[in-house]
Design a protein around this motif. Structure first.
Motif, short mmCIF file in Angstrom:
data_model
loop_
_atom_site.label_atom_id
_atom_site.label_comp_id
_atom_site.label_asym_id
_atom_site.label_seq_id
_atom_site.Cartn_x
_atom_site.Cartn_y
_atom_site.Cartn_z
N HIS A 1 8.14 -16.77 -12.54
CA HIS A 1 7.43 -16.25 -12.94
C HIS A 1 7.19 -14.84 -13.35
O HIS A 1 7.86 -14.33 -12.24
CB HIS A 1 5.84 -16.76 -11.32
CG HIS A 1 5.61 -18.34 -11.54
ND1 HIS A 1 4.96 -19.07 -12.16
CD2 HIS A 1 6.57 -19.21 -10.93
CE1 HIS A 1 4.97 -20.18 -11.99
NE2 HIS A 1 5.69 -20.63 -10.86
N PRO A 2 6.07 -14.87 -14.21
CA PRO A 2 6.09 -13.58 -14.00
C PRO A 2 5.42 -12.55 -13.41
O PRO A 2 4.80 -13.29 -12.40
CB PRO A 2 4.81 -13.45 -15.65
CG PRO A 2 4.84 -14.70 -16.11
CD PRO A 2 5.04 -15.28 -15.05
N THR A 3 5.57 -11.50 -12.81
CA THR A 3 5.51 -10.72 -11.88
C THR A 3 4.08 -9.98 -12.20
O THR A 3 3.51 -9.18 -13.45
CB THR A 3 6.36 -9.15 -11.25
OG1 THR A 3 6.70 -8.57 -13.04
CG2 THR A 3 7.80 -10.13 -10.78
N HIS A 4 3.69 -9.96 -10.88
CA HIS A 4 1.97 -8.95 -11.82
C HIS A 4 2.02 -7.56 -11.94
O HIS A 4 2.90 -6.81 -11.99
CB HIS A 4 1.13 -8.67 -9.91
CG HIS A 4 0.57 -10.65 -9.80
ND1 HIS A 4 0.12 -11.06 -10.06
CD2 HIS A 4 1.54 -10.61 -8.52
CE1 HIS A 4 -0.15 -12.42 -9.46
NE2 HIS A 4 0.29 -12.26 -8.71
N ALA A 5 1.12 -7.50 -13.49
CA ALA A 5 1.06 -6.02 -13.31
C ALA A 5 1.32 -4.74 -12.04
O ALA A 5 0.01 -5.39 -12.08
CB ALA A 5 0.11 -6.20 -14.88
N PRO A 6 1.91 -3.72 -12.38
CA PRO A 6 1.45 -2.34 -11.24
C PRO A 6 -0.58 -2.22 -11.88
O PRO A 6 -1.27 -2.07 -12.61
CB PRO A 6 2.37 -1.04 -11.41
CG PRO A 6 2.17 -1.43 -13.24
CD PRO A 6 2.52 -2.95 -13.37
N THR A 7 -1.00 -1.65 -10.27
CA THR A 7 -2.35 -1.28 -10.48
C THR A 7 -2.11 0.37 -11.50
O THR A 7 -4.06 0.75 -11.52
CB THR A 7 -2.85 -1.67 -9.14
OG1 THR A 7 -2.22 -0.78 -8.44
CG2 THR A 7 -3.17 -2.82 -8.85
N ASP A 8 -1.47 0.92 -11.15
CA ASP A 8 -1.25 2.66 -11.28
C ASP A 8 0.02 3.12 -11.89
O ASP A 8 0.70 1.98 -11.50
CB ASP A 8 -2.43 3.31 -10.38
CG ASP A 8 -1.43 3.36 -9.00
OD1 ASP A 8 -1.89 3.42 -8.23
OD2 ASP A 8 -0.05 3.27 -8.91
N LEU A 9 0.04 4.02 -12.57
CA LEU A 9 1.12 4.23 -13.24
C LEU A 9 1.31 5.89 -12.53
O LEU A 9 0.67 6.58 -12.62
CB LEU A 9 1.68 4.12 -14.46
CG LEU A 9 1.63 3.01 -15.17
CD1 LEU A 9 1.03 1.93 -14.86
CD2 LEU A 9 2.39 2.79 -16.78
N PRO A 10 2.74 6.38 -11.88
CA PRO A 10 2.91 7.39 -11.51
C PRO A 10 3.22 8.34 -12.57
O PRO A 10 3.74 7.99 -14.11
CB PRO A 10 4.02 7.92 -10.74
CG PRO A 10 4.62 6.22 -10.94
CD PRO A 10 3.81 5.44 -11.62
N ALA A 11 2.70 9.54 -12.53
CA ALA A 11 2.27 10.76 -13.91
C ALA A 11 3.06 11.40 -14.09
O ALA A 11 3.70 12.14 -12.80
CB ALA A 11 0.44 10.99 -14.61
#
Length: 437
Positions: A138-148
């Motif tokens: 099963h695909p994993t859930h997309a992250p809610t935010d990305l460290p910049a």
């Protein structure tokens, strides 16, 4: 993306590398899709506190420059299997720590092997073996935010790349047919789920359009094969036929891994001496095919749909390809290149495998002497409404005459006569095979 996030700040990068693929640089229709897909991706990243960095040049050189500018220590990417991108991965790995991930196919190409450890060349046993490993994870859930990072490296703008056609703008109809990006992919998948159980019954009917139309979204990574599998696998009915088409994508990638020059070289050398037509008359016939002016309504409808939308119904792809190769006796590689430039879902593996299947030159292919009869295929698959939509000169032709208005005596003056008769084309093709033998 999740693997990169686990290591710290992430710099999403897309590189427009036209140098590495050389004559297989992305075609015009794919560049239209890329423009809108990258704009959608950048918007999605900005909603998560990130952004997309755009650079142009050779992948290894550009990534090394970004690493030097930012202090980045590792590159994560989705593994690709076209020969030029495999070369690019090797070049990047010589300069940087490269981590390649699988993600765009049901299984890692090359991992489905025969009992002796070799690669399958025939689709049916390949698909049988692949199914034993299904379902995919099963695909994993997309992250809610990305460290910049701090700061961000410089970036090109999409306008800098001139991806959209202007002189002339032949893409006017593309936006009516497509919504590139993850949102468009989700909408397309949701719509297809309602009809997936009838796929086997409707996929060959161009007037009904039973196709999923997910191919460009899959090619550009806007939806994964695993995501599609889990969305429709339990639909029942004839959905297994559709799952087999998803498996065909995997098969095509396995073929180009084993035969990197599959887009330009016959896999079987038995037809290497076939006397393909060249010269002014052949060029005129090729132009008539490209423009949808052959006098064969089902062929012309498909070629016009391709030009107007960047896509063509799968059954009609086979008919138009067979017509070019066998009725017109023009080298399959010429058609492969035209599709490469005109398709929004242009994929090296699938395109080359499909053309060699039709030409009878592939490792798993139709026999050359099996020649599709477009005037039989058209009524068989009830293409009347499809023809009337894409060939407006024929919109007033009623009943069965729509499939062959020339023979029925209802050909409008604006529509061309057949450039070659079916029997004449068939006999010429069979004579060419006999000659080369």
């Amino acid at each position: 993306m999740l693997a990169a996030i686990a290591e710290g700040p992430v710099i999403p990068v897309y590189i427009l590398d036209d140098a590495t693929p050389k004559h297989y640089a992305m075609g015009g229709a794919s560049r239209w899709w890329l423009q809108h897909s990258l704009a959608s991706l950048d918007a999605a990243l900005r909603a998560k506190g990130s952004r997309l960095i755009l650079r142009r040049g050779e992948s290894d050189v550009v990534l090394a420059a970004i690493a030097e500018e930012t202090g980045a220590t590792r590159v994560h990417c989705i593994r690709h299997h076209e020969p030029w991108w495999r070369n690019a991965e090797r070049a990047v790995a010589k300069r940087l720590d490269l981590v390649c991930h699988d993600g765009n196919y049901l299984s890692s190409p090359g991992s489905i092997t025969t009992g002796s450890g070799g690669q399958y060349k025939i689709f049916t046993p390949f698909w049988r073996a692949l199914k034993t490993t299904m379902p995919p994870p099963h695909p994993t859930h997309a992250p809610t935010d990305l460290p910049a990072p701090a700061p961000w490296p410089k970036s090109d703008t999409l306008a800098d790349w001139n991806l959209l056609p202007t002189k002339p703008d032949w893409s006017a109809g593309f936006g009516e047919e497509w919504t590139p990006g993850e949102d468009g992919a989700r909408a397309r998948l949701t719509a297809f789920k309602r009809h997936a159980a009838q796929y086997g019954e409707t996929r060959n009917l161009p007037s009904i359009e039973g196709s999923s139309r997910l191919s460009p979204h899959l090619h550009f990574g806007e939806v994964s094969a695993a995501q599609v599998w889990h969305a429709v696998a339990d639909a029942g009915g004839s959905v297994d036929t559709f799952l087999g088409e998803i498996g065909w994508r995997d098969y095509a990638q396995n073929i180009i891994r084993e035969f990197p020059d599959y887009g330009s070289k016959n896999a079987r050398d038995t037809l290497n001496a076939l006397p393909w037509r060249t010269g002014a008359t052949a060029d005129a016939d090729l132009q008539a095919w490209q423009q949808g002016r052959t006098g064969y309504p089902i062929v012309d409808a498909g070629m016009r749909q391709l030009w107007a939308t960047g896509w063509m119904h799968n059954r009609v792809r086979m008919i138009t390809a067979s017509f070019l190769i066998k009725h017109l006796l023009i080298d399959w590689r010429v058609g492969e290149r035209w599709f490469w430039d005109c398709l929004v879902d242009a994929d090296y593996g699938s395109n080359a495998v499909n053309w060699q299947w039709t030409a009878g030159t592939g490792v798993d292919s139709n026999m050359f002497v099996r020649i599709m009869a477009p005037l039989v295929q058209s009524p068989k698959f009830d293409a009347g409404a499809y023809i009337r939509r894409w060939v407006p000169e024929l919109s007033g032709v009623r009943g069965e005459a729509i499939h062959d208005p020339d023979e029925a005596g209802f050909r409008p003056r604006a529509y061309p006569a057949k450039i070659i008769g079916h029997r004449e084309g068939r006999e010429r093709a069979l004579a060419a095979v006999k000659q080369q033998r």
